[in-house]
Design a protein around this motif. Sequence first.
Motif, PDB file in Angstrom:
ATOM      1  N   MET A 197      -2.012   9.445 -58.245  1.00 59.44           N
ATOM      2  CA  MET A 197      -0.992  10.349 -57.706  1.00 59.44           C
ATOM      3  C   MET A 197      -0.695  11.512 -58.648  1.00 59.44           C
ATOM      4  O   MET A 197      -0.446  12.641 -58.201  1.00 59.44           O
ATOM      5  CB  MET A 197       0.287   9.558 -57.422  1.00 59.44           C
ATOM      6  CG  MET A 197       0.141   8.549 -56.298  1.00 59.44           C
ATOM      7  SD  MET A 197       0.040   9.303 -54.667  1.00 59.44           S
ATOM      8  CE  MET A 197       1.786   9.551 -54.324  1.00 59.44           C
ATOM      9  N   LEU A 201      -1.346  14.484 -56.122  1.00 57.88           N
ATOM     10  CA  LEU A 201      -0.221  14.970 -55.346  1.00 57.88           C
ATOM     11  C   LEU A 201       0.473  16.113 -56.072  1.00 57.88           C
ATOM     12  O   LEU A 201       1.553  15.965 -56.643  1.00 57.88           O
ATOM     13  CB  LEU A 201       0.757  13.832 -55.020  1.00 57.88           C
ATOM     14  CG  LEU A 201       1.239  13.960 -53.577  1.00 57.88           C
ATOM     15  CD1 LEU A 201       1.716  12.636 -53.024  1.00 57.88           C
ATOM     16  CD2 LEU A 201       2.321  15.019 -53.450  1.00 57.88           C
ATOM     17  N   GLU A 215      -7.995   9.993 -52.506  1.00 58.97           N
ATOM     18  CA  GLU A 215      -7.467   9.255 -51.350  1.00 58.97           C
ATOM     19  C   GLU A 215      -8.203   7.934 -51.145  1.00 58.97           C
ATOM     20  O   GLU A 215      -7.585   6.920 -50.772  1.00 58.97           O
ATOM     21  CB  GLU A 215      -7.566  10.129 -50.097  1.00 58.97           C
ATOM     22  CG  GLU A 215      -6.593  11.300 -50.111  1.00 58.97           C
ATOM     23  CD  GLU A 215      -7.031  12.490 -49.265  1.00 58.97           C
ATOM     24  OE1 GLU A 215      -6.295  13.494 -49.244  1.00 58.97           O
ATOM     25  OE2 GLU A 215      -8.111  12.425 -48.624  1.00 58.97           O
ATOM     26  N   TYR A 304      -1.049  13.587 -47.791  1.00 57.37           N
ATOM     27  CA  TYR A 304      -0.951  12.194 -48.238  1.00 57.37           C
ATOM     28  C   TYR A 304      -0.446  11.295 -47.115  1.00 57.37           C
ATOM     29  O   TYR A 304      -0.975  10.196 -46.885  1.00 57.37           O
ATOM     30  CB  TYR A 304      -0.018  12.171 -49.445  1.00 57.37           C
ATOM     31  CG  TYR A 304       0.424  10.838 -49.977  1.00 57.37           C
ATOM     32  CD1 TYR A 304      -0.468   9.918 -50.513  1.00 57.37           C
ATOM     33  CD2 TYR A 304       1.787  10.509 -50.001  1.00 57.37           C
ATOM     34  CE1 TYR A 304      -0.029   8.705 -51.046  1.00 57.37           C
ATOM     35  CE2 TYR A 304       2.241   9.316 -50.543  1.00 57.37           C
ATOM     36  CZ  TYR A 304       1.328   8.412 -51.052  1.00 57.37           C
ATOM     37  OH  TYR A 304       1.766   7.220 -51.581  1.00 57.37           O
TER      38      TYR A 304
END
Length: 384
Positions: A197, A201, A215, A304
């Motif tokens: 993450m 992200l 992912e 996400y």
Amino acid sequence: MENFVFYNPVKILFGKGQIANIASEIPADAKILITYGGGSIKANGVYDQVKSALAGRKVFEFGGIEPNPHFETLMKAVELIRKEGIDFLLAVGGGSVVDGTKFIAAAVSFVGDPWDILAKGAPITEAVSFGVVLTLPATGSEMNPTSVITKSETQEKLYFANPLVFPKFSVLDPETTFSLPTRQISNGIVDAFTHVMEQYLTYSVNAPLQDRMAESILKTLIEEGPKTLANPTDYDARANLVWAATMALNGLIAVGVPQDWTTHMIGHELTALHGMDHAQTLAVVLPSTLTIRRDRKWQKLLQYADRVWEIIGGSDEERVDAAISKTRDFFESVGVRTRLSDYGVGLETIPAVIKNLEKHGMTALGENKDVNLQVVEQILALCA
């Protein structure tokens, strides 16, 4: 996509029985120091496998490396290496043992106070060669050049990174992890998930390959994490967890993309101050970071939600909310609580965390360098 240089020289020996092959990876005339933690490797058979593989070699041992390895302990190993002329290290354990061994490797020939490697970014020009026998899937330290060390005297937890401390090789045998306590496997799942993450992200730079690799690691952890917790000796599930944790932080998904690491920097301070497990701090801080920084991470949060959690209904706002909730729920579902109060820590810790971040120069965090101390305070207030 941003410019990048990618280099990873670590040789991976993956699978059952690979410990038997380590002798061929270590120079025949080397004086070897085995480093390890609290001694669990002697109970689960890993120690015996290592000793058997190194039969006839000059082997020394140094145990007692803590979770969140202590500078003070590691310096004792440095003294032993200097005294005995040891020239190869073998880290047998999880990420803390590997991180500690990296620091040891760098400190042996360092002139001056080795803490400066962490506190002042002092350059290192050489390091003792070392290999890894991994016993805990979590940190990815077995395939990267980064190390996080704690100085217990001053309650500081800092990191350094240098290509000289890439392991020469790492053995990843999923069977060595079968006897781990549930808490450590749960922590490993959260640790690996958060590593991804931090690199994924942020904001888009049109790097679809890195996005989809990130992912895929997240979805693998979501699918395989509960399986391996339910059946710790399921080789296939554990093998997938081990490899996912390594891929989460070996540098591959980081190339050409912005990275965050706010959650980790705050988490390090919580560990240093309160002794929380590293993954516990990540589980507490990440959902709040995503919530406070949602406007800056909006498009990636929607991606996400769609690609990782398959949330497709509702407004954009509802999907972002759901994705953050799913993240928190996943951490809870694998047994890692997500509130400071779950660990007996109150909001009175905020000034101490802020003070330490300021001391360590961590005043402009995040992928946009706009997470200042006021934003950190907002994040921590949401962690109660």
